[in-house]
Design an enzyme around this catalytic site. Structure first.
Site, PDB file in Angstrom:
ATOM      1  N   HIS A 114       0.862  -1.187   0.000  1.00  0.00           N
ATOM      2  CA  HIS A 114       0.000   0.000   0.000  1.00  0.00           C
ATOM      3  C   HIS A 114       0.897   1.235   0.000  1.00  0.00           C
ATOM      4  O   HIS A 114       1.487   1.583   1.020  1.00  0.00           O
ATOM      5  CB  HIS A 114      -0.906  -0.007   1.226  1.00  0.00           C
ATOM      6  CG  HIS A 114      -2.044   0.970   1.124  1.00  0.00           C
ATOM      7  ND1 HIS A 114      -1.967   2.130   0.387  1.00  0.00           N
ATOM      8  CD2 HIS A 114      -3.284   0.968   1.678  1.00  0.00           C
ATOM      9  CE1 HIS A 114      -3.101   2.795   0.480  1.00  0.00           C
ATOM     10  NE2 HIS A 114      -3.927   2.098   1.258  1.00  0.00           N
TER      11      HIS A 114
ATOM     12  N   PHE B 267      -8.988   6.997   4.551  1.00  0.00           N
ATOM     13  CA  PHE B 267      -9.545   7.207   5.879  1.00  0.00           C
ATOM     14  C   PHE B 267     -10.348   8.513   5.897  1.00  0.00           C
ATOM     15  O   PHE B 267     -10.060   9.462   5.178  1.00  0.00           O
ATOM     16  CB  PHE B 267      -8.431   7.283   6.915  1.00  0.00           C
ATOM     17  CG  PHE B 267      -7.828   5.953   7.267  1.00  0.00           C
ATOM     18  CD1 PHE B 267      -8.366   4.756   6.816  1.00  0.00           C
ATOM     19  CD2 PHE B 267      -6.695   5.885   8.075  1.00  0.00           C
ATOM     20  CE1 PHE B 267      -7.811   3.536   7.149  1.00  0.00           C
ATOM     21  CE2 PHE B 267      -6.127   4.669   8.423  1.00  0.00           C
ATOM     22  CZ  PHE B 267      -6.682   3.495   7.959  1.00  0.00           C
TER      23      PHE B 267
END
Length: 401
Positions: A328, A388
């Site tokens: 990631h 997020f």
């Protein structure tokens, strides 16, 4: 409105640096996962990441002095230099004010901030390095691109975490569409750092050695790093200079549900897909492939799979997650997804999801292109990016017509 096309690609990744190496890495299902060298990870139960050990900024950069910049800025500038070379751009431009840079990031120069924190703890404010203090601001990522390429247009750093590259591509797309620029360099950059590794471990989102998106036994992400840059320009500008065109940027969609600090929201993700498709002027049945966010966590993959089903119904196209190969890469993640998507359109293949072994019965409609790249005609592709805080951004690319 002007049509917008992709004419240059600049990947600096753990599976390859430059278009040729990166394409070969995608096709072969290469993995960047290896023991961490960026910091001492011996105190962590998990100590693998997707670093870029072959990165030598001094071999790629022409104008920047390497010692003056943090690692993330160097990733951004090197990726931009590669993309400009791949595009055959003549720099400095005739009108540098018509060429700009937009860079997305999650962590900015966190490795520099960690160094400064250690110096502060050890010796107080007098011990903090003046050189490191100058390197710390996150906005230096886009500044590095502009300085390296001699650009005088907009220079913007966007910090919308793991969807930031798609935000950057969308921002650049708007400037080009409305005639405010002729050429933009867009993408993202981030470095493997201690705080992100520790944070994802404490969240229970970090896997031990291998990221397995959409697999029944998936257990989390591996952190990664790199720089991803795309040269975007108006179709007229590209044609006037005889540029090679990879694909067209058809449109994008962004939204923010602010539903939860870390948990994705299925309805919001689906809504973002619909926004992107509407903006691009395509329908779900037009899309041949989805480059997913695909982190490899149980919650994210299931949420994304359900949102895809809600939008696409019974006709779900093949999907894959290149995070299975790269790790990631945070703010660079959807930039790498955009590059992979563009290469798939140009060269007629679907990148694989590696490390996949077991179908998940909760998402039986997902074809993850398991383990091996697949030949395919890709006319329209969707590139997902989520972050997020509910910051969702999706870009749509198509074969030039």
């Amino acid at each position: 409105m002007h049509r917008v096309v992709v004419t240059g690609l600049g990947p600096v990744s753990g599976i390859g640096i430059g278009v040729n190496e990166f394409t070969a890495g995608l096709r072969s299902g290469r993995s960047a996962a290896a023991p961490i060298t960026s910091f001492d990870a011996s105190g962590f139960p998990h100590h693998f990441a997707g670093e870029v050990p072959a990165f030598r900024p001094e071999a790629l950069l022409r104008r920047l002095r390497v010692a003056d910049w943090g690692r993330s800025a160097l990733f951004a500038a090197a990726a931009a230099r590669l993309a400009a070379m791949d595009a055959g751009l003549s720099l400095p431009a005739t009108d540098p004010a018509r060429v700009g840079a937009v860079v997305g990031t999650t962590s900015g120069e966190s490795t520099v901030v960690e160094q400064l924190t250690a110096e502060l703890v050890a010796g107080g404010y007098p011990a903090m390095s003046a050189e490191a203090l100058r390197q710390a601001p996150a906005e230096r990522l886009s500044y590095a691109v502009s300085a390296e390429l001699g650009l005088a247009g907009e220079s913007v750093t966007l910090t919308t975490a793991c969807s930031a590259s798609n935000y950057a591509i969308g921002y650049a797309y708007d400037l080009l569409c409305w005639g405010e620029a002729d050429v933009m360099v867009a993408g993202g950059a981030d470095s493997v750092c201690r705080w992100a590794h520790a944070g994802f471990y404490r969240l229970g989102a970090l896997t031990e050695r291998a990221c397995r998106p959409f697999d029944r036994d998936r257990s989390g992400i591996l952190t990664g790093e790199g720089g991803a840059a795309l040269v975007l320009e108006t179709l007229e500008h590209a044609q006037d200079r005889g540029a090679r065109i990879y694909a067209e940027v058809l449109g994008y969609g962004v939204n923010c549900d602010a539903h939860h600090m870390v948990a994705p929201n299925e309805e919001s993700v689906a809504a973002c897909m619909r926004l992107a498709q509407e903006n691009a002027g395509v329908k779900p049945e037009d899309i041949d492939y989805i480059s997913t966010h695909g982190t490899g966590t149980p919650a994210n993959d299931l949420c994304e799979a359900r949102a895809i089903r809600a939008v696409f119904g019974d006709r779900v196209p093949p999907v894959s997650s290149i995070k299975s190969m790269l790790g990631h890469t945070m703010g660079a993640a959807s930039g790498f997804g955009a590059i992979a998507t563009t290469l798939g359109i140009r060269h007629g293949f679907l990148p694989p999801t590696i490390n996949w072994a077991n179908p998940d019965p909760e998402m039986s409609w997902i074809d993850p292109v398991p383990n091996t790249a697949r030949p395919a005609t890709v006319r329209v592709a969707q590139n997902n990016g989520f972050a997020f805080g509910g910051n969702n951004a999706i870009t749509i690319f198509g074969a030039i017509r």
